[in-house]
Scaffold this motif. Structure first.
Motif, PDB file in Angstrom:
ATOM      1  N   SER A 105       0.839  -1.211   0.000  1.00  0.00           N
ATOM      2  CA  SER A 105       0.000   0.000   0.000  1.00  0.00           C
ATOM      3  C   SER A 105       0.874   1.261   0.000  1.00  0.00           C
ATOM      4  O   SER A 105       0.371   2.373  -0.135  1.00  0.00           O
ATOM      5  N   ALA A 106       2.192   1.062   0.131  1.00  0.00           N
ATOM      6  CA  ALA A 106       3.081   2.230   0.232  1.00  0.00           C
ATOM      7  C   ALA A 106       3.039   3.117  -1.008  1.00  0.00           C
ATOM      8  O   ALA A 106       3.222   4.325  -0.916  1.00  0.00           O
ATOM      9  N   THR A 107       2.788   2.493  -2.178  1.00  0.00           N
ATOM     10  CA  THR A 107       2.759   3.314  -3.402  1.00  0.00           C
ATOM     11  C   THR A 107       1.654   4.369  -3.339  1.00  0.00           C
ATOM     12  O   THR A 107       1.707   5.361  -4.040  1.00  0.00           O
ATOM     13  N   ARG A 108       0.642   4.084  -2.515  1.00  0.00           N
ATOM     14  CA  ARG A 108      -0.440   5.068  -2.417  1.00  0.00           C
ATOM     15  C   ARG A 108      -0.071   6.216  -1.489  1.00  0.00           C
ATOM     16  O   ARG A 108      -0.459   7.350  -1.679  1.00  0.00           O
ATOM     17  N   THR A 109       0.663   5.881  -0.420  1.00  0.00           N
ATOM     18  CA  THR A 109       0.899   6.894   0.610  1.00  0.00           C
ATOM     19  C   THR A 109       2.235   7.618   0.454  1.00  0.00           C
ATOM     20  O   THR A 109       2.327   8.806   0.703  1.00  0.00           O
ATOM     21  N   ILE A 110       3.265   6.902   0.069  1.00  0.00           N
ATOM     22  CA  ILE A 110       4.542   7.599  -0.119  1.00  0.00           C
ATOM     23  C   ILE A 110       5.052   7.329  -1.522  1.00  0.00           C
ATOM     24  O   ILE A 110       4.650   6.366  -2.161  1.00  0.00           O
ATOM     25  N   ARG A 111       5.969   8.162  -1.961  1.00  0.00           N
ATOM     26  CA  ARG A 111       6.529   7.921  -3.295  1.00  0.00           C
ATOM     27  C   ARG A 111       7.693   6.963  -3.156  1.00  0.00           C
ATOM     28  O   ARG A 111       8.749   7.311  -2.677  1.00  0.00           O
ATOM     29  N   ILE A 112       7.451   5.746  -3.567  1.00  0.00           N
ATOM     30  CA  ILE A 112       8.511   4.751  -3.462  1.00  0.00           C
ATOM     31  C   ILE A 112       8.824   4.242  -4.868  1.00  0.00           C
ATOM     32  O   ILE A 112       7.917   4.071  -5.681  1.00  0.00           O
ATOM     33  N   GLN A 113      10.095   4.083  -5.141  1.00  0.00           N
ATOM     34  CA  GLN A 113      10.492   3.541  -6.442  1.00  0.00           C
ATOM     35  C   GLN A 113      10.016   2.098  -6.540  1.00  0.00           C
ATOM     36  O   GLN A 113      10.197   1.322  -5.597  1.00  0.00           O
ATOM     37  N   ILE A 114       9.467   1.726  -7.690  1.00  0.00           N
ATOM     38  CA  ILE A 114       8.965   0.363  -7.843  1.00  0.00           C
ATOM     39  C   ILE A 114      10.078  -0.670  -7.643  1.00  0.00           C
ATOM     40  O   ILE A 114       9.868  -1.725  -7.047  1.00  0.00           O
ATOM     41  N   ASP A 115      11.294  -0.344  -8.076  1.00  0.00           N
ATOM     42  CA  ASP A 115      12.393  -1.295  -7.888  1.00  0.00           C
ATOM     43  C   ASP A 115      12.677  -1.568  -6.416  1.00  0.00           C
ATOM     44  O   ASP A 115      12.907  -2.703  -6.018  1.00  0.00           O
ATOM     45  N   ASP A 116      12.672  -0.494  -5.628  1.00  0.00           N
ATOM     46  CA  ASP A 116      12.915  -0.667  -4.190  1.00  0.00           C
ATOM     47  C   ASP A 116      11.800  -1.485  -3.564  1.00  0.00           C
ATOM     48  O   ASP A 116      12.042  -2.383  -2.749  1.00  0.00           O
ATOM     49  N   LEU A 117      10.572  -1.172  -3.973  1.00  0.00           N
ATOM     50  CA  LEU A 117       9.434  -1.917  -3.459  1.00  0.00           C
ATOM     51  C   LEU A 117       9.576  -3.390  -3.830  1.00  0.00           C
ATOM     52  O   LEU A 117       9.383  -4.281  -2.997  1.00  0.00           O
ATOM     53  N   SER A 118       9.959  -3.613  -5.074  1.00  0.00           N
ATOM     54  CA  SER A 118      10.058  -4.972  -5.576  1.00  0.00           C
ATOM     55  C   SER A 118      11.047  -5.811  -4.762  1.00  0.00           C
ATOM     56  O   SER A 118      10.739  -6.936  -4.360  1.00  0.00           O
ATOM     57  N   HIS A 119      12.228  -5.256  -4.483  1.00  0.00           N
ATOM     58  CA  HIS A 119      13.205  -6.015  -3.689  1.00  0.00           C
ATOM     59  C   HIS A 119      12.622  -6.396  -2.334  1.00  0.00           C
ATOM     60  O   HIS A 119      12.746  -7.536  -1.892  1.00  0.00           O
ATOM     61  N   PRO A 201      16.803  -3.337   1.442  1.00  0.00           N
ATOM     62  CA  PRO A 201      16.711  -4.655   0.795  1.00  0.00           C
ATOM     63  C   PRO A 201      17.061  -4.628  -0.696  1.00  0.00           C
ATOM     64  O   PRO A 201      16.677  -3.705  -1.413  1.00  0.00           O
ATOM     65  N   THR A 202      17.795  -5.652  -1.116  1.00  0.00           N
ATOM     66  CA  THR A 202      18.057  -5.870  -2.537  1.00  0.00           C
ATOM     67  C   THR A 202      17.816  -7.361  -2.792  1.00  0.00           C
ATOM     68  O   THR A 202      17.642  -8.123  -1.846  1.00  0.00           O
ATOM     69  N   THR A 203      17.803  -7.759  -4.054  1.00  0.00           N
ATOM     70  CA  THR A 203      17.736  -9.194  -4.364  1.00  0.00           C
ATOM     71  C   THR A 203      18.725  -9.482  -5.486  1.00  0.00           C
ATOM     72  O   THR A 203      19.107  -8.576  -6.228  1.00  0.00           O
ATOM     73  N   LEU A 204      19.118 -10.742  -5.578  1.00  0.00           N
ATOM     74  CA  LEU A 204      20.215 -11.091  -6.490  1.00  0.00           C
ATOM     75  C   LEU A 204      19.755 -11.519  -7.876  1.00  0.00           C
ATOM     76  O   LEU A 204      20.509 -12.120  -8.616  1.00  0.00           O
ATOM     77  N   GLY A 205      18.509 -11.218  -8.235  1.00  0.00           N
ATOM     78  CA  GLY A 205      18.006 -11.614  -9.562  1.00  0.00           C
ATOM     79  C   GLY A 205      17.285 -12.942  -9.471  1.00  0.00           C
ATOM     80  O   GLY A 205      17.593 -13.769  -8.610  1.00  0.00           O
ATOM     81  N   ARG A 206      16.313 -13.138 -10.364  1.00  0.00           N
ATOM     82  CA  ARG A 206      15.521 -14.367 -10.338  1.00  0.00           C
ATOM     83  C   ARG A 206      16.449 -15.576 -10.388  1.00  0.00           C
ATOM     84  O   ARG A 206      17.466 -15.552 -11.076  1.00  0.00           O
ATOM     85  N   ASN A 207      16.076 -16.599  -9.684  1.00  0.00           N
ATOM     86  CA  ASN A 207      16.882 -17.819  -9.545  1.00  0.00           C
ATOM     87  C   ASN A 207      18.230 -17.548  -8.880  1.00  0.00           C
ATOM     88  O   ASN A 207      19.196 -18.263  -9.118  1.00  0.00           O
TER      89      ASN A 207
END
Ligand code: ASP
Ligand code: MG
Length: 461
Positions: A105-119, A201-207
């Protein structure tokens, strides 16, 4: 110490998790550091939730949240009955799912980059699966300590480039994991997830979990790394074409890289590079048949077997384009521009062959290619051949048999199978050629039979 990595299909439901716990138990004397992926399908669902959040689709978000919670609760009900372990874990899952809801729900309340949200969102799959596994091991009476991989796996995140910081990972692993090895029987942590040194948070890529296992193994100086999947190891050929294909006992890193590039599906070798650079052996094992020996990957060749060919792989849906341009005679800029455009289109180029005024490229698929080529000014003409396949014959010992390529060509010629292009690399650990897609089966049968099954040394072929 060893690292045991279990992928999503190995922990896809309660039965699979029980099985994995059994495997861990048989290795418990080795003090394993266990790295797990999210349960099969969960990362995909979380990825959908990020899309729903970006599109502000509240009802889709709600149903995904319920689906995630349900998927995990069903599993723990089956694993833990009505014990206090269940109640505690049920609560922990709910807390994690509530965090997911807040994030989405953060995209509604604060401006968060989709990439950051995704990780942050994608991390939840591994957090859930790992807490389930470690609780289940505790329930079975083992002392397994859950560790948050984001405290160890430090990465950069500059311009969306997530790169592990090896020195920091080593330091953090020494602080966080090594002391636990003194008092616990096992450590359970997550693959795929990581964080910057500021804790974002970050992620190392799918798989990415194999990569995590390899980084962690290198950081703690593990004696070996086990990648548990749902196949018996790396095979001499695709078993859907050659049902009698056998599991390779050992292979080198370079061979594994060739196989993966040309269609082997088991492992991305780049993922295990950090381990192999440190000389740590990597085993590919089957969690549904733990008794099978699997394939051992090393950075050097140890195979006593003298057959030069280890495996035959193929890739379908290959397009061959031959470009004719007088510019090619003099103008190297043209090659540069062409490759830049191919890279913009994210087209992977396989074999390349060039003469004075002609250039042949092999690429996967063809979408958008013809219009791109028609736009390039310097091209006189181009011809496209579709529905081709690359066959790659791989083996470290092929170096010792320079006549092998010629013999392969002869075998195909005798059967009337036309070859469109041939490429042999200077390293000579693979020989590849392009044929019509509808000749794949016959070619692989022929080569597998002559070069692998027959067990003949090459001079007898
Ligand atoms: N769970 C992540 C994915 O599905 C990482 C992994 O499975 O290795 O991509
Ligand atoms: Mg996965």
């Amino acid at each position: 110490m060893r690292v045991m990595k279990f992928g999503g299909t190995s922990i896809k439901d309660a039965r699979a998790i029980r099985n994995v716990a059994g495997i861990i138990e048989t290795h418990i004397h080795t003090k394993p550091v266990v790295v797990v992926s999210a349960m099969a399908g969960v990362t995909d669902i979380l990825q959908d939730s990020v899309k729903a959040a970006a599109g502000q689709d509240a009802s889709a978000i709600q149903s995904i949240i319920e689906e995630i919670e349900h998927k995990h609760v069903v599993v723990i009900k089956e694993l833990l009955d009505n014990t206090s372990y269940f109640t505690k874990l049920r609560h922990a899952i709910h807390t994690e799912v509530e965090k997911l809801a807040v994030l989405l729900s953060a995209t509604r309340t604060i401006r968060i980059q989709i990439d950051d949200l995704s990780h942050a969102v994608l991390s939840i799959g591994e957090l859930l699966s790992s807490v389930i596994l470690s609780t289940y091991l505790n329930y079975k009476g083992l002392s397994a300590q859950w560790v948050d991989a984001r405290e160890i796996m430090v990465t950069t995140n500059h311009n969306k480039q997530i790169v592990p910081v090896l020195r920091s990972i080593k330091e953090k692993a020494a602080e966080r994991i090594l002391p636990l090895m003194q008092k616990e029987q096992a450590v359970i942590t997550q693959g795929f997830i990581s964080a910057t040194s500021e804790g974002v948070p970050t992620t190392l890529g799918r798989n990415g979990s194999d990569f995590s296992a390899s980084l962690l193994g290198a950081a703690i100086g593990a004696e070996q790394i086990q990648i548990w999947t749902d196949v018996d190891g790396i095979l001499t050929a695709d078993p859907t074409i050659i049902p009698t294909a056998r599991v390779l006992e050992t292979m080198t890193f370079d061979e594994a890289s060739e196989l993966a590039y040309f269609g082997g599906r088991v492992l991305y070798p780049a993922a295990i590079q950090p381990a192999l650079e440190k000389g740590i052996p990597v085993y590919v094992l089957n969690s549904t048949r733990p008794q099978s020996r699997g394939t051992l990957i090393l950075n050097h060749n140890v195979e006593a077997d003298e057959r030069p060919v280890k495996s035959i792989v193929y890739k379908e849906n290959i397009t061959l384009i031959t470009i004719q341009a007088s510019q090619l005679l003099l103008n190297t800029d043209m090659m540069g521009r062409l490759f830049q455009r191919l890279s913009d289109l994210r087209m992977r180029v396989y074999a390349v062959s060039k003469s004075a005024t002609k250039l042949t490229l092999t690429v996967e698929g063809n979408a958008a290619l013809q219009s791109m080529l028609s736009e390039l000014p310097d091209i006189d003409r181009f011809d496209v051949m579709e529905q081709k396949a690359i066959i790659s014959v791989v083996g470290e010992r092929m170096k010792e048999h320079p006549q092998l390529a010629w013999k392969i060509i002869k075998m195909l010629q005798d059967k009337g199978i036309p070859i469109d292009l041939i490429s042999q690399f200077a390293t000579q650990i693979s020989f590849m050629f392009i044929i019509d897609e509808n000749n794949i089966n016959q070619t692989i049968h022929l080569l597998h039979h002559k070069l692998i099954e027959n067990n003949t040394r090459i001079h007898q072929v």
